[in-house]
Design a protein around this motif. Structure first.
Motif, mmCIF file in Angstrom:
data_model
loop_
_atom_site.group_PDB
_atom_site.id
_atom_site.type_symbol
_atom_site.label_atom_id
_atom_site.label_comp_id
_atom_site.label_asym_id
_atom_site.label_seq_id
_atom_site.Cartn_x
_atom_site.Cartn_y
_atom_site.Cartn_z
ATOM 1 N N ALA A 72 29.659 43.099 42.308
ATOM 2 C CA ALA A 72 30.804 42.219 42.077
ATOM 3 C C ALA A 72 31.588 41.942 43.349
ATOM 4 C CB ALA A 72 31.726 42.828 41.026
ATOM 5 N N VAL A 73 31.526 42.847 44.315
ATOM 6 C CA VAL A 73 32.247 42.633 45.567
ATOM 7 C C VAL A 73 31.616 41.501 46.370
ATOM 8 C CG1 VAL A 73 32.817 43.669 47.795
ATOM 9 C CG2 VAL A 73 33.136 44.980 45.710
ATOM 10 N N PHE A 74 30.302 41.429 46.392
ATOM 11 C CA PHE A 74 29.630 40.436 47.215
ATOM 12 C C PHE A 74 29.221 39.181 46.441
ATOM 13 C CE2 PHE A 74 28.842 44.529 49.305
ATOM 14 C CZ PHE A 74 29.472 44.263 50.512
ATOM 15 N N PHE A 75 28.776 39.358 45.207
ATOM 16 C CA PHE A 75 28.326 38.241 44.374
ATOM 17 C C PHE A 75 28.906 38.398 42.965
ATOM 18 C CE2 PHE A 75 24.896 39.096 47.437
ATOM 19 C CZ PHE A 75 24.929 37.907 48.132
ATOM 20 N N PRO A 76 30.138 37.966 42.763
ATOM 21 C CA PRO A 76 30.782 38.178 41.453
ATOM 22 C C PRO A 76 30.029 37.533 40.289
ATOM 23 C CG PRO A 76 32.363 37.345 43.069
ATOM 24 C CD PRO A 76 31.021 37.309 43.706
ATOM 25 N N LEU A 135 30.166 30.965 39.672
ATOM 26 C CA LEU A 135 29.256 30.487 40.719
ATOM 27 C C LEU A 135 29.800 29.226 41.371
ATOM 28 C CD1 LEU A 135 26.561 30.558 42.258
ATOM 29 C CD2 LEU A 135 25.544 29.327 40.341
ATOM 30 N N GLY A 136 30.305 28.310 40.555
ATOM 31 C CA GLY A 136 30.894 27.092 41.103
ATOM 32 C C GLY A 136 32.095 27.386 41.986
ATOM 33 N N LEU A 137 32.961 28.283 41.525
ATOM 34 C CA LEU A 137 34.126 28.644 42.323
ATOM 35 C C LEU A 137 33.731 29.430 43.574
ATOM 36 C CD1 LEU A 137 36.647 29.579 39.497
ATOM 37 C CD2 LEU A 137 36.659 27.561 40.954
ATOM 38 N N TYR A 138 32.651 30.187 43.475
ATOM 39 C CA TYR A 138 32.134 30.933 44.634
ATOM 40 C C TYR A 138 31.686 29.956 45.724
ATOM 41 C CZ TYR A 138 29.295 34.360 47.188
ATOM 42 O OH TYR A 138 28.753 35.171 48.148
#
Length: 81
Positions: free
Chosen positions: A6-10, A27-30
């Protein structure tokens, strides 16, 4: 382990706990936060958005684990009856 993810790829941790709609939005917000971090003008906004995504993923993972623990307790109580 899911907290580290979750720290690197929520969004991956959200997929792992079974929240696909939230994961797609995450993913979109990332992607938006990554684009903002790469720009000079709004890099601080991208970093704040990324931190919010990580916090959201932490809360969702924690809630999913708490639900699983509660289900095990309920099953144990029902099996004793």
């Amino acid at each position: 382990m899911l907290y580290l993810v979750a720290v690197f790829f929520p969004f991956v941790s959200l997929f792992a706990v079974g929240k696909p709609i939230q994961a797609i939005v995450s993913l979109g917000l990332y992607v938006v936060s990554a684009v903002l971090v790469l720009t000079v003008i709004a890099s601080w906004l991208g970093f704040i958005l990324f931190l919010l995504l990580v916090l959201h993923a932490f809360f969702v993972v924690h809630g999913a684990r708490a639900d699983r623990r509660a289900e095990k307790i309920v099953e144990a109580i029902k099996s004793q009856e």
